[in-house]
Design a protein around this motif. Structure first.
Motif: not given
Length: 204
Positions: A59, A109, A125-130, A112
């Motif tokens: 990410l 979560r 921006a939306d949350y991103v799960e790494l 970014p």
């Protein structure tokens, strides 16, 4: 202190190896720090595909998307070096939304981007799960004197003369801030000549 000359490709390979050596399945938070002429974001981008090829989800986040609102950031004017060094970055927001979720036992979560400095409004921006074994590559400037949590930190170092010569005109007012900046890095790369970087210390 030993200084090891590298090619740009060898520098990428060296940093990828160091990142990939970090424990799995834990997350790895990697900070890439440097003044604007060093383009730490460009180096971070070059690490993405080799890390993914090594089986690491990646990410990319830029500290420039976590600046404070203009009303706070520019409280002392548009060209105040002390504010630039100490007050521009929303350290709390960056820690809360990006770094803390990747602590052991964290949610994974990550938000970014938080603040659009150009438009001076919140990002959408939306949350991103790494995923497990994922790597966060966070680039920015003046990141390494703020005690941000990370598993690996990299500083692209410029000599005072190179910094003076290479700093873009619109950022020359920040030079006094860099003169007093004391980064604490795991890896320091001499970057006066990006085509001929040199690693400070011993190559593993």
């Amino acid at each position: 202190m030993k200084v090891v000359p590298l090619t740009p490709r060898a520098l990428v390979d060296e940093l990828v190896a160091r990142v990939d050596a970090l424990p799995r399945p834990a997350w790895a938070r990697v900070l890439l720090d440097g003044a604007p002429p060093t383009d730490p974001g460009g180096l971070a981008d070059r690490l993405v595909e080799p890390l993914r090829a090594a089986g690491r989800p990646v990410l990319r986040v830029s500290a420039g998307d976590f600046l404070r609102p203009a009303s706070v950031r520019l409280e002392h004017g548009h060209h105040d070096p002390d504010s630039f060094r100490d007050s521009w970055l929303d350290v709390g927001g960056l820690t809360r939304e990006v770094l803390d979720p990747l602590d052991p036992g964290g949610s994974g979560r990550v938000l970014p981007a938080l603040w659009n400095a150009a438009a001076d409004r919140a990002h959408r921006a939306d949350y991103v799960e790494l995923g497990p074994s994922g790597v966060l590559l966070l680039d920015g400037t003046m990141l390494l004197d703020k005690w941000l949590p990370a598993e690996l930190s990299v500083h692209l170092w410029l000599s005072p003369g190179a910094l003076e010569r290479q700093m873009p005109e619109q950022w020359r007012w920040t030079l006094p801030a860099y003169a007093s900046y004391e980064p604490h890095a795991d890896v320091t790369v001499r970057y006066d000549h990006p085509a001929r970087p040199a690693l400070v210390g011993t190559v593993d």
